[in-house]
Write a protein that holds these residues in place. Sequence first.
Motif, PDB file in Angstrom:
ATOM      1  N   CYS A 147       0.829  -1.212   0.000  1.00  0.00           N
ATOM      2  CA  CYS A 147       0.000   0.000   0.000  1.00  0.00           C
ATOM      3  C   CYS A 147       0.861   1.259   0.000  1.00  0.00           C
ATOM      4  O   CYS A 147       0.533   2.260  -0.637  1.00  0.00           O
ATOM      5  CB  CYS A 147      -0.928   0.002   1.210  1.00  0.00           C
ATOM      6  N   ALA A 148       1.989   1.214   0.710  1.00  0.00           N
ATOM      7  CA  ALA A 148       2.877   2.372   0.758  1.00  0.00           C
ATOM      8  C   ALA A 148       3.555   2.629  -0.588  1.00  0.00           C
ATOM      9  O   ALA A 148       3.877   3.774  -0.918  1.00  0.00           O
ATOM     10  CB  ALA A 148       3.930   2.178   1.844  1.00  0.00           C
ATOM     11  N   ASN A 149       3.788   1.572  -1.374  1.00  0.00           N
ATOM     12  CA  ASN A 149       4.465   1.725  -2.668  1.00  0.00           C
ATOM     13  C   ASN A 149       3.502   1.886  -3.837  1.00  0.00           C
ATOM     14  O   ASN A 149       3.924   2.282  -4.927  1.00  0.00           O
ATOM     15  CB  ASN A 149       5.370   0.517  -2.923  1.00  0.00           C
ATOM     16  N   LEU A 150       2.221   1.578  -3.631  1.00  0.00           N
ATOM     17  CA  LEU A 150       1.245   1.657  -4.713  1.00  0.00           C
ATOM     18  C   LEU A 150       1.157   3.039  -5.345  1.00  0.00           C
ATOM     19  O   LEU A 150       1.010   3.141  -6.568  1.00  0.00           O
ATOM     20  CB  LEU A 150      -0.128   1.206  -4.197  1.00  0.00           C
ATOM     21  N   PRO A 151       1.253   4.151  -4.582  1.00  0.00           N
ATOM     22  CA  PRO A 151       1.148   5.466  -5.229  1.00  0.00           C
ATOM     23  C   PRO A 151       2.186   5.727  -6.303  1.00  0.00           C
ATOM     24  O   PRO A 151       1.957   6.566  -7.179  1.00  0.00           O
ATOM     25  CB  PRO A 151       1.315   6.441  -4.048  1.00  0.00           C
ATOM     26  N   TYR A 152       3.327   5.041  -6.283  1.00  0.00           N
ATOM     27  CA  TYR A 152       4.322   5.256  -7.336  1.00  0.00           C
ATOM     28  C   TYR A 152       3.772   4.878  -8.704  1.00  0.00           C
ATOM     29  O   TYR A 152       4.166   5.446  -9.720  1.00  0.00           O
ATOM     30  CB  TYR A 152       5.586   4.451  -7.040  1.00  0.00           C
ATOM     31  N   VAL A 153       2.855   3.902  -8.727  1.00  0.00           N
ATOM     32  CA  VAL A 153       2.258   3.489  -9.997  1.00  0.00           C
ATOM     33  C   VAL A 153       1.301   4.559 -10.515  1.00  0.00           C
ATOM     34  O   VAL A 153       1.060   4.679 -11.718  1.00  0.00           O
ATOM     35  CB  VAL A 153       1.511   2.143  -9.811  1.00  0.00           C
ATOM     36  N   LEU A 154       0.742   5.361  -9.606  1.00  0.00           N
ATOM     37  CA  LEU A 154      -0.270   6.347  -9.966  1.00  0.00           C
ATOM     38  C   LEU A 154       0.300   7.739 -10.180  1.00  0.00           C
ATOM     39  O   LEU A 154      -0.459   8.690 -10.384  1.00  0.00           O
ATOM     40  CB  LEU A 154      -1.340   6.405  -8.860  1.00  0.00           C
ATOM     41  N   GLN A 155       1.642   7.888 -10.147  1.00  0.00           N
ATOM     42  CA  GLN A 155       2.199   9.226 -10.125  1.00  0.00           C
ATOM     43  C   GLN A 155       2.132   9.957 -11.458  1.00  0.00           C
ATOM     44  O   GLN A 155       2.304  11.182 -11.498  1.00  0.00           O
ATOM     45  CB  GLN A 155       3.623   9.196  -9.609  1.00  0.00           C
ATOM     46  N   LEU A 156       1.875   9.255 -12.561  1.00  0.00           N
ATOM     47  CA  LEU A 156       1.640   9.970 -13.809  1.00  0.00           C
ATOM     48  C   LEU A 156       0.447  10.902 -13.664  1.00  0.00           C
ATOM     49  O   LEU A 156       0.445  12.024 -14.178  1.00  0.00           O
ATOM     50  CB  LEU A 156       1.408   8.983 -14.959  1.00  0.00           C
ATOM     51  N   LEU A 157      -0.583  10.421 -12.952  1.00  0.00           N
ATOM     52  CA  LEU A 157      -1.738  11.265 -12.687  1.00  0.00           C
ATOM     53  C   LEU A 157      -1.338  12.432 -11.785  1.00  0.00           C
ATOM     54  O   LEU A 157      -1.832  13.552 -11.948  1.00  0.00           O
ATOM     55  CB  LEU A 157      -2.850  10.448 -12.027  1.00  0.00           C
ATOM     56  N   ALA A 158      -0.434  12.180 -10.855  1.00  0.00           N
ATOM     57  CA  ALA A 158       0.026  13.233  -9.952  1.00  0.00           C
ATOM     58  C   ALA A 158       0.687  14.359 -10.735  1.00  0.00           C
ATOM     59  O   ALA A 158       0.486  15.544 -10.430  1.00  0.00           O
ATOM     60  CB  ALA A 158       0.992  12.665  -8.922  1.00  0.00           C
ATOM     61  N   GLY A 159       1.485  14.008 -11.748  1.00  0.00           N
ATOM     62  CA  GLY A 159       2.135  15.033 -12.548  1.00  0.00           C
ATOM     63  C   GLY A 159       1.138  15.940 -13.238  1.00  0.00           C
ATOM     64  O   GLY A 159       1.325  17.164 -13.309  1.00  0.00           O
ATOM     65  N   GLY A 160       0.050  15.362 -13.737  1.00  0.00           N
ATOM     66  CA  GLY A 160      -0.983  16.179 -14.353  1.00  0.00           C
ATOM     67  C   GLY A 160      -1.646  17.119 -13.368  1.00  0.00           C
ATOM     68  O   GLY A 160      -1.956  18.267 -13.687  1.00  0.00           O
ATOM     69  N   VAL A 161      -1.867  16.638 -12.145  1.00  0.00           N
ATOM     70  CA  VAL A 161      -2.465  17.478 -11.101  1.00  0.00           C
ATOM     71  C   VAL A 161      -1.545  18.650 -10.773  1.00  0.00           C
ATOM     72  O   VAL A 161      -1.984  19.802 -10.659  1.00  0.00           O
ATOM     73  CB  VAL A 161      -2.749  16.639  -9.834  1.00  0.00           C
ATOM     74  N   ILE A 162      -0.249  18.380 -10.620  1.00  0.00           N
ATOM     75  CA  ILE A 162       0.716  19.421 -10.248  1.00  0.00           C
ATOM     76  C   ILE A 162       0.765  20.522 -11.294  1.00  0.00           C
ATOM     77  O   ILE A 162       0.893  21.709 -10.961  1.00  0.00           O
ATOM     78  CB  ILE A 162       2.101  18.780 -10.039  1.00  0.00           C
ATOM     79  N   ASP A 163       0.668  20.174 -12.572  1.00  0.00           N
ATOM     80  CA  ASP A 163       0.759  21.168 -13.633  1.00  0.00           C
ATOM     81  C   ASP A 163      -0.515  21.993 -13.786  1.00  0.00           C
ATOM     82  O   ASP A 163      -0.517  22.994 -14.503  1.00  0.00           O
ATOM     83  CB  ASP A 163       1.084  20.485 -14.966  1.00  0.00           C
ATOM     84  N   ARG A 164      -1.580  21.614 -13.109  1.00  0.00           N
ATOM     85  CA  ARG A 164      -2.847  22.337 -13.225  1.00  0.00           C
ATOM     86  C   ARG A 164      -3.144  23.204 -12.004  1.00  0.00           C
ATOM     87  O   ARG A 164      -4.045  24.050 -12.057  1.00  0.00           O
ATOM     88  CB  ARG A 164      -3.997  21.349 -13.437  1.00  0.00           C
ATOM     89  N   LEU A 165      -2.434  22.998 -10.895  1.00  0.00           N
ATOM     90  CA  LEU A 165      -2.753  23.688  -9.652  1.00  0.00           C
ATOM     91  C   LEU A 165      -1.584  24.540  -9.179  1.00  0.00           C
ATOM     92  O   LEU A 165      -0.448  24.367  -9.616  1.00  0.00           O
ATOM     93  CB  LEU A 165      -3.105  22.667  -8.560  1.00  0.00           C
ATOM     94  N   ASP A 166      -1.884  25.483  -8.283  1.00  0.00           N
ATOM     95  CA  ASP A 166      -0.844  26.286  -7.650  1.00  0.00           C
ATOM     96  C   ASP A 166       0.032  25.380  -6.785  1.00  0.00           C
ATOM     97  O   ASP A 166      -0.462  24.666  -5.906  1.00  0.00           O
ATOM     98  CB  ASP A 166      -1.501  27.362  -6.779  1.00  0.00           C
ATOM     99  N   ARG A 167       1.344  25.397  -7.023  1.00  0.00           N
ATOM    100  CA  ARG A 167       2.226  24.419  -6.383  1.00  0.00           C
ATOM    101  C   ARG A 167       2.337  24.619  -4.879  1.00  0.00           C
ATOM    102  O   ARG A 167       2.363  23.650  -4.128  1.00  0.00           O
ATOM    103  CB  ARG A 167       3.614  24.475  -7.035  1.00  0.00           C
ATOM    104  N   ARG A 168       2.417  25.856  -4.427  1.00  0.00           N
ATOM    105  CA  ARG A 168       2.546  26.067  -2.991  1.00  0.00           C
ATOM    106  C   ARG A 168       1.279  25.624  -2.266  1.00  0.00           C
ATOM    107  O   ARG A 168       1.348  24.965  -1.232  1.00  0.00           O
ATOM    108  CB  ARG A 168       2.845  27.525  -2.667  1.00  0.00           C
ATOM    109  N   ARG A 169       0.132  25.975  -2.790  1.00  0.00           N
ATOM    110  CA  ARG A 169      -1.118  25.554  -2.151  1.00  0.00           C
ATOM    111  C   ARG A 169      -1.255  24.031  -2.168  1.00  0.00           C
ATOM    112  O   ARG A 169      -1.764  23.444  -1.207  1.00  0.00           O
ATOM    113  CB  ARG A 169      -2.312  26.206  -2.850  1.00  0.00           C
TER     114      ARG A 169
END
Length: 421
Positions: free
Chosen positions: A66-88
């Motif tokens: 469970c702790a390592n599973l998010p690494y598989v989902l991080q492509l989605l994380a990259g899309g989120v980061i590029d759409r939102l204010d990074r500090r917030r």
Amino acid sequence: MSEQTATHEPAQRPQPPALRDNRDFRLLWAGAGISFIGSRISVIAYPMLVLAHTGSAGDAGVVAFCANLPYVLQLLAGGVIDRLDRRRLMMACDIGRLAAVGSLVAALLAGHFWLAHVATVAFVESGLTILYRISERAAVRHLVRPEDLSRALSRNEARERAAGLLGQPLGSLLFGLVRWAPFLCTALSNVVSLFTLLVIKREFGAERASKPSGGLKGFFTELRVGLVWAWSQPFVRVLAGLIAGTNMLFAGLSLALQYIVREQGGSDGQVGFTIGLIFALSGVGGTLGALTASWWMRKVSLPAVVIGCNVAWALLMPQVAYVRDTLALGALFAGMGYAGALWNVAAAVYQQKVTPDEMQGRLLSVATLVAYGTVPLGALAGGLLLDHFGATWTVLGLGGAMCLLALTAVASPSVRRLNLS
């Protein structure tokens, strides 16, 4: 867009101060560093907590999965980061991690333990840590002058190496005192990180020329655009292959080291101390490599750094097959750690320079996925090879594969043409 294209901040934005006077960078560096130490503390404490309560390695494996599973989902994380204010977004990650780990502290203080709860906290904390880390890496170039970028990234790499050195032994020590202590320490680290983010004045990203399109369709379209851009860069393709290959080989080498030390005999405590000492020396080498990376990048070309690190690994790795003295093994791993840190800084500087700001999150998420995605395969293959061929032939095989990767770096036209001018 060409391989050497870089984006620039708006002309009206004032230039950041020199690194020695850069208050905002120091705050981000310190806050993120404390946060990373906290996450390393909890990573080592999760399996210890499960084993202490259930005695089941299978249960500990579920939590680790469970702790390592998010690494598989991080492509989605990259899309989120590029759409939102990074500090917030980083602040939201701190609040989310504080709530998740805080709930575990509260449960343990009340005398309760639920495996599903621990697994959920591990998943949430790991996922938010990935979001936080990629956001922080994408923000650095907006807090420092272009001429200070390599030194800033060198300091960041040294900070992460030091966090690894401090976090795991500290987590073990705190758990030995009282079972909830590591998680309380992690929660407090998130509070410190949140405070530093609140007092930083400079923005963490450039203003986008246009707002991202809404809806899932727009989100996945942006993901596809980012992946297509990354694949269109020749050096990025070569870099991805080299990173994936070397990380897979080092996963196998790490397992081989443990096999070698255990073969030499001794109690579990002696074996653990020996392995810990070797990895500690490796961490020291990595920290020194990170601290001197900016010096190397001023003295030699970027292709020389990339090729030199791969050649150094190819020379050092096969020697593990025959060396059995603890300090000598530590010296070999320290040398490989030094080259690894230098390589990480060089790759990070290049990526920061050439990637458009609005694609930073997506490219960093791809890089992280590539970097960690092959590690389980390397460990699995290393175990099978050790069972069938023993330590000496396995390490020689890993060294031979590393030689092929080094030759690839030497022969690659994209690597030889690489420059940041």
